[in-house]
Structures are given as C-alpha cells and as structure tokens.
Design an enzyme around this catalytic site. Sequence first.
Site, PDB file in Angstrom:
ATOM      1  N   ASP A   1       0.615   7.127  -0.692  1.00 41.46           N
ATOM      2  CA  ASP A   1      -0.538   7.351   0.179  1.00 41.46           C
ATOM      3  C   ASP A   1      -1.394   6.076   0.192  1.00 41.46           C
ATOM      4  OD1 ASP A   1      -2.200   9.559   1.668  1.00 41.46           O
ATOM      5  OD2 ASP A   1      -3.606   8.793   0.180  1.00 41.46           O
TER       6      ASP A   1
ATOM      7  N   TYR B   1     -12.560   4.092   1.147  1.00 44.24           N
ATOM      8  CA  TYR B   1     -11.240   3.590   1.554  1.00 44.24           C
ATOM      9  C   TYR B   1     -11.009   3.914   3.029  1.00 44.24           C
ATOM     10  CZ  TYR B   1      -9.594   3.135  -3.379  1.00 44.24           C
ATOM     11  OH  TYR B   1      -9.408   2.783  -4.702  1.00 44.24           O
TER      12      TYR B   1
ATOM     13  N   HIS C   1       3.740  15.937   1.445  1.00 41.57           N
ATOM     14  CA  HIS C   1       3.097  14.635   1.279  1.00 41.57           C
ATOM     15  C   HIS C   1       3.164  14.096  -0.148  1.00 41.57           C
ATOM     16  CE1 HIS C   1       0.461  11.414   2.534  1.00 41.57           C
ATOM     17  NE2 HIS C   1      -0.436  11.717   1.604  1.00 41.57           N
TER      18      HIS C   1
END
Length: 306
Positions: free
Chosen positions: A109, A216, A281
């Site tokens: 990720d 981020y 994910h």
Amino acid sequence: MAPDESVVEIQGPWTHRAVHAGGTRFHVVEAGEGPLVLLLHGFPQFWWTWRHQLTSLAGAGFRAVAADLRGYGGSDKPPRGYDLPTLAADATGLIRALGETGAIVVGHDWGGLLAWTMAVLDPKCVRRLVVVSAPHPLRLRNALLTDPFGQLKVSGRRLGFQLPLLPERRLTRHDAALVGRLLDTWSRPGWPEPEESRTYREAFRIPAVAHSALEYHRWFGRSQLRPDGRRYARAMRTEVEAPTLHLHGALDPSVLPRTAQGSSRYVAAPYRWRLLEGAGHFPHEEIPDVFDTELLGWLNDPEPDR
C-alpha cells in the site's frame, strides 16, 4: 483515553528497538540473520502487518526488519515530511542506520508507493523490489484521471481524506471503529479476526497517528498541481533497475488489479506479476502461506524471470 506507543510493542520471536535516521527516530522490529529485507507497511496499519513474514523470512535465512513509518506506531510523528521523496529518504537512511548499503525492500500500500520511490530516487539502496497492492505512483495517478468508473470511484474514501480535521475525527471516534470497517471492506470475507482488528484500531488511536497517516494522502492529492508534485512525477519516469516482484490480491476493492497491472512499463529489470486468488488488499495477512511461497520462491531465484 488514548493509548500510548507501548501498544505496538507486541511480543513475539523478534526484537524491538529504536533506530535513528536523518534526525528521526524509528521503531523497528527485527528477526533473523542474513541479507536485509526491509518491510514497509501501509494504511491504516503499522509494523505488525508483517508478523507472518518476520517469522518466515528469518526461517529462510534473511534478516527481516519491519519498521513503523514516519507518523505511525512507535516512530516519531513530526508535523511535516509526509511527501514520498522525504519518506523514501527516511527508508534509505534507515537501511544505512541498520549497517547496510542496500536491502531487499518489500512495501505494501503506501509502503509500496514508498518502495517504488526508493528504487528510482536511490537505486543503489534497493537490491530487489517487492510491491504489494501498490501500482507504480505514475500508474496510480493516471488511473485516477482516466478510469472514473473504476479506480477513481473506489478511491472515494481516500479522496475524502483531503478534507481538514474531519477525517481524523471520523477515523478515531468510537475506538477507531472506522479503521475496523476499512479493514473489513478492503479484505476478503473472514479477515480480519476481531482481535486483529482491535490491534489495528488501538494503534491508530495513538496521539497524532491519524493526522500523520492522513498527511500521506493529502500530499499525494494536493501535490499533483504543485511544483513539488510535478518534480516528483518527472523523476519517477526513470525506469526501475531492480528486479521486481509485484503481488496483488485478485479481490482487492481498494486498488483495482487493473490499476496495478500496468506498472511493468516503468521497470527495465526482470519483472514478475502475480495475481493472488482469494485475497483482497492485504494478501500478506489474508493468505500468508500463499504469499510467503511466492515471496520466498522469488527471493531464492538467482535470476528471476520477467
């Protein structure tokens, strides 16, 4: 009452310690001896996401080090520095602070976007690259612009993180219940277990973590039209020279497999793509045995194929 950083000091067959790099203190967890493998987590997690790989890599003859990224877990949480070039400098500085000139870098990720960035901006530090659930940053940027009913649509929650203050409150209220829902939504049915979800929710409630984690996303979104973002995009056109393994869950609803799949155009070195069936994910946690078989098989291959 918000938990303190001690909640991330989970015990196991590994060692916790603090490492200073570039003026920033990082909490790292280490297991095994051998070639260095640096493990970089994503959102909304911390080093513990790599607990299975710390054990399997150490058993296979590697020195596995999982770090809490800037702003997460037991690492420092400064008010700025959440752009990908600075985060890449953090990680390359960490490799050198660990006594090495280079490492195998594994990123999931946001850790994957960071790993891609390291391989371009400081290529001598990245001996091999493994990216998990993370397209090349330019591929992601392009998909957000050209796939409105695909990647842009499923990125709605992340795009909402651009708002000030409100996302932090939503993510941390009710004992960070939203963090648990994100983990549920982005993964295969049946993962995470309640105790796993509780662990991530507690770590996300450490003061300043929610704000740092969202910075981020904010930099990536807002920089697209700013000079720093354009400079970053130009730099990232340089092809990756490290052998690359790209792993992605076939069921990933957060970063679509088709978004990640086009990343090979940015890699000049041998590149291997693996779509992992039955995973969302977080394949390294959802199906750790399958994931580790792919990872260790590739790491032990002296000449990985394309």
